[in-house]
Write a protein that holds these residues in place. Structure first.
Motif, PDB file in Angstrom:
ATOM      1  N   LEU A 163       0.819  -1.193   0.117  1.00 24.49           N
ATOM      2  CA  LEU A 163      -0.003   0.007  -0.069  1.00 24.49           C
ATOM      3  C   LEU A 163       0.818   1.334   0.165  1.00 24.49           C
ATOM      4  CD1 LEU A 163      -2.549   1.209   0.273  1.00 24.49           C
ATOM      5  CD2 LEU A 163      -2.568   0.921   2.715  1.00 24.49           C
ATOM      6  N   ALA A 164       1.770   1.096   0.710  1.00 27.04           N
ATOM      7  CA  ALA A 164       2.792   2.395   0.799  1.00 27.04           C
ATOM      8  C   ALA A 164       3.672   2.691  -0.806  1.00 27.04           C
ATOM      9  CB  ALA A 164       3.873   2.210   1.744  1.00 27.04           C
ATOM     10  N   GLN A 165       3.624   1.641  -1.269  1.00 25.93           N
ATOM     11  CA  GLN A 165       4.398   1.903  -2.563  1.00 25.93           C
ATOM     12  C   GLN A 165       3.186   2.403  -3.719  1.00 25.93           C
ATOM     13  OE1 GLN A 165       5.543  -2.145  -3.651  1.00 25.93           O
ATOM     14  NE2 GLN A 165       7.497  -2.151  -2.080  1.00 25.93           N
ATOM     15  N   ARG A 166       2.004   2.136  -3.482  1.00 28.04           N
ATOM     16  CA  ARG A 166       0.936   2.520  -4.377  1.00 28.04           C
ATOM     17  C   ARG A 166       0.666   3.858  -3.893  1.00 28.04           C
ATOM     18  NH1 ARG A 166      -3.822  -0.993  -2.665  1.00 28.04           N
ATOM     19  NH2 ARG A 166      -5.034   0.610  -3.791  1.00 28.04           N
ATOM     20  N   ILE A 167       0.820   4.268  -2.715  1.00 34.11           N
ATOM     21  CA  ILE A 167       0.655   5.959  -2.127  1.00 34.11           C
ATOM     22  C   ILE A 167       1.928   6.706  -2.889  1.00 34.11           C
ATOM     23  CG2 ILE A 167       0.500   7.230  -0.344  1.00 34.11           C
ATOM     24  CD1 ILE A 167      -0.585   5.020   1.096  1.00 34.11           C
ATOM     25  N   ALA A 168       2.916   6.137  -2.888  1.00 35.18           N
ATOM     26  CA  ALA A 168       4.064   6.814  -3.230  1.00 35.18           C
ATOM     27  C   ALA A 168       3.976   7.061  -4.870  1.00 35.18           C
ATOM     28  CB  ALA A 168       5.369   6.125  -3.001  1.00 35.18           C
ATOM     29  N   ARG A 169       3.364   6.126  -5.665  1.00 33.72           N
ATOM     30  CA  ARG A 169       3.236   6.133  -6.993  1.00 33.72           C
ATOM     31  C   ARG A 169       2.000   7.307  -7.388  1.00 33.72           C
ATOM     32  NH1 ARG A 169       3.547   0.745  -7.101  1.00 33.72           N
ATOM     33  NH2 ARG A 169       1.549   0.501  -7.229  1.00 33.72           N
ATOM     34  N   HIS A 170       1.242   7.590  -6.513  1.00 35.56           N
ATOM     35  CA  HIS A 170       0.086   8.142  -6.839  1.00 35.56           C
ATOM     36  C   HIS A 170      -0.139   9.362  -5.844  1.00 35.56           C
ATOM     37  CE1 HIS A 170      -0.863   5.499  -9.825  1.00 35.56           C
ATOM     38  NE2 HIS A 170      -0.640   4.475  -8.794  1.00 35.56           N
ATOM     39  N   GLY A 171       0.544   9.490  -4.874  1.00 34.89           N
ATOM     40  CA  GLY A 171       0.327  10.652  -3.677  1.00 34.89           C
ATOM     41  C   GLY A 171       1.706  10.890  -2.956  1.00 34.89           C
ATOM     42  N   LEU A 172       1.399  11.156  -1.664  1.00 31.70           N
ATOM     43  CA  LEU A 172       2.711  11.173  -0.870  1.00 31.70           C
ATOM     44  C   LEU A 172       2.856  10.473   0.272  1.00 31.70           C
ATOM     45  CD1 LEU A 172       2.766  15.092  -1.270  1.00 31.70           C
ATOM     46  CD2 LEU A 172       4.399  13.717  -2.207  1.00 31.70           C
ATOM     47  N   LEU A 173       4.046  10.222   0.498  1.00 31.43           N
ATOM     48  CA  LEU A 173       4.493   9.619   1.830  1.00 31.43           C
ATOM     49  C   LEU A 173       5.243  10.785   2.667  1.00 31.43           C
ATOM     50  CD1 LEU A 173       5.727   6.219   0.765  1.00 31.43           C
ATOM     51  CD2 LEU A 173       3.573   6.562   2.229  1.00 31.43           C
ATOM     52  N   VAL A 174       4.808  11.080   3.844  1.00 39.28           N
ATOM     53  CA  VAL A 174       5.372  12.210   4.522  1.00 39.28           C
ATOM     54  C   VAL A 174       5.773  11.578   5.774  1.00 39.28           C
ATOM     55  CG1 VAL A 174       4.940  14.404   5.351  1.00 39.28           C
ATOM     56  CG2 VAL A 174       3.733  13.725   3.485  1.00 39.28           C
ATOM     57  N   SER A 175       6.902  12.308   6.349  1.00 35.94           N
ATOM     58  CA  SER A 175       7.653  12.043   7.861  1.00 35.94           C
ATOM     59  C   SER A 175       8.429  13.113   7.972  1.00 35.94           C
ATOM     60  CB  SER A 175       8.310  10.641   7.636  1.00 35.94           C
ATOM     61  OG  SER A 175       8.754  10.561   9.036  1.00 35.94           O
ATOM     62  N   GLU A 176       8.232  13.453   9.337  1.00 34.15           N
ATOM     63  CA  GLU A 176       9.270  14.400   9.989  1.00 34.15           C
ATOM     64  C   GLU A 176      10.495  13.870  10.506  1.00 34.15           C
ATOM     65  OE1 GLU A 176       8.280  16.594  13.754  1.00 34.15           O
ATOM     66  OE2 GLU A 176       6.625  14.856  14.163  1.00 34.15           O
ATOM     67  N   TYR A 177      10.532  12.371  10.486  1.00 36.93           N
ATOM     68  CA  TYR A 177      11.299  11.872  11.108  1.00 36.93           C
ATOM     69  C   TYR A 177      12.844  11.369  10.189  1.00 36.93           C
ATOM     70  CZ  TYR A 177       8.295  11.472  14.829  1.00 36.93           C
ATOM     71  OH  TYR A 177       7.412  11.698  16.060  1.00 36.93           O
TER      72      TYR A 177
END
Length: 389
Positions: A208-222
């Motif tokens: 799911l994270a890979q799909r989000i990275a292709r069509h949206g954004l993964l975000v972290s402050e860490y």
């Protein structure tokens, strides 16, 4: 971002004992991190306490390794995604988050190239947080998916935390809207995580994270390599609510991170929405508490749009559960087993008493409804009706 600038940002944000408040005070006083480190401890002590000023005098252990690792990460990408870092002073920093009391100093991003190539990876005023239980009822999971899909169809970007349960279902619903293959200039969904972006937690959501990275954004402050520490997740909740115009809570227990997100949203002056549920379900008690405290009760996606106001209120959208009901043929409204089920988890013995059917015949009908996607089988021998079958 140049390597020297990156090095200064990482030193400022990874030095133990220097919190976000102290770092923001130094940036407000001196500008960029490179300038901060040019001034020295005596100048720092005029802005911050002695302990963090002393801590900044020496680079933290492993800093050079972290710089090299982050620099290499920024130059690369994986699975069609690109990597970037947005700092507090960048034009690309999300305005909604900048307006909160505790904005992150850095945002690490992994996402679709067409989003990161522009100057505004975050769509302004178009984000809605959808959060809830990690162990939702089947109905709760379906609500999250259906509401997210219906609201994404109206142009909203769905923000959540990539956790199991409601979060994952909300991301999936947003990705399902219009099909994943269609390229766009706005993120369909944003996942704010509690680890470095070089790892995925929980591992079950890696695809799911890979799909989000292709069509949206993964975000972290860490920083890269940051593990899933318990304290990271309540902290990341302020980013989920801070990016969003409102927060929709689908299901939540009374002691729940989702209620933290809702509280933060209210403190940030954002709308809070909650879906009511069964009085017998522990997963509904958090939503009911929010409703008692003044959250907006929602039954359809249009209720959310109305609550957001402005241009969204004028956009008609059908009820999310009705619009996104299971694809299998619906049973007739008069189906006696569904009528007897209602929408609360129900035991076989209770259904026998309500319908007058013998157990064998009732189990056969329940199996048919389960295979058609209208009923879910729960632990403890319970059954629950799904959506508005």
């Amino acid at each position: 971002m140049e390597r020297d600038e990156l090095a200064a940002w990482l030193r400022l944000t990874t030095t133990p004992g220097v919190g976000r408040t102290s770092a923001r005070r130094l940036l407000a006083a001196f500008g960029l991190p490179q300038t901060v480190f040019e001034r020295g401890e005596a100048a720092w002590r005029a802005c911050i306490a002695a302990a963090p000023a002393q801590a900044l005098t020496l680079p933290p252990a492993g800093l050079q390794e972290q710089i090299d690792r982050t620099w290499d990460w920024l130059q690369g990408g994986s699975g069609g995604a690109r990597h970037a870092i947005v700092t507090l002073g960048d034009a690309a920093y999300p305005p909604a988050l900048l307006a909160t009391a505790d904005p992150p100093l850095l945002l690490y991003l992994s996402g679709a190239p067409q989003l990161l190539d522009g100057t505004r990876p975050f769509a302004p005023q178009r984000c809605l947080a959808v959060v809830g239980s990690r162990n939702p009822t089947p109905q709760g999971r379906e609500h999250a998916r259906q509401f997210a899909r219906a609201l994404a169809a109206q142009g909203l970007c769905i923000v959540s935390g990539l956790a199991l349960g409601v979060d994952a279902a909300a991301h999936e619903g947003a990705l399902a809207q219009a099909g994943e293959d269609a390229a766009g200039t706005a993120a369909r969904t944003v996942a704010v995580v509690g680890t470095g972006l070089d790892r995925v937690y929980p591992r079950a959501n890696e695809a799911l994270a890979q799909r989000i990275a292709r069509h949206g954004l993964l975000v972290s402050e860490y920083p890269l390599g940051a593990p899933p520490l318990a304290q990271h997740f309540p902290q990341r909740n302020r980013i989920i609510s801070g990016l969003s115009r409102g927060t929709l809570v689908v299901e939540a227990a009374l002691a729940s991170g989702s209620l933290i997100t809702a509280r933060l949203a209210a403190e940030q002056g954002r709308e809070v929405f909650a879906i009511p549920g069964s009085v017998h379900a522990p997963q509904s008690r958090g939503c009911h508490a929010l409703l008692r405290d003044g959250a907006t009760l929602v039954e359809t996606a249009q209720d959310v749009l109305d609550g957001l106001g402005g241009a969204w209120a004028a956009q008609a959208v059908a009820s999310a559960p009705e619009e996104s009901a299971p694809s299998a043929a619906r049973p007739s409204a008069g189906d006696e087993v569904l009528q007897a089920l209602g929408f609360d988890p129900t035991s076989l013995d209770a259904l026998v008493a309500r319908t007058g059917l013998d157990a064998a015949r009732l189990q056969a009908r329940l199996l048919e409804l389960e295979l058609d996607g209208h009923v879910a089988r729960l632990p403890g021998g319970l059954f629950q009706r799904l959506a508005r079958a």
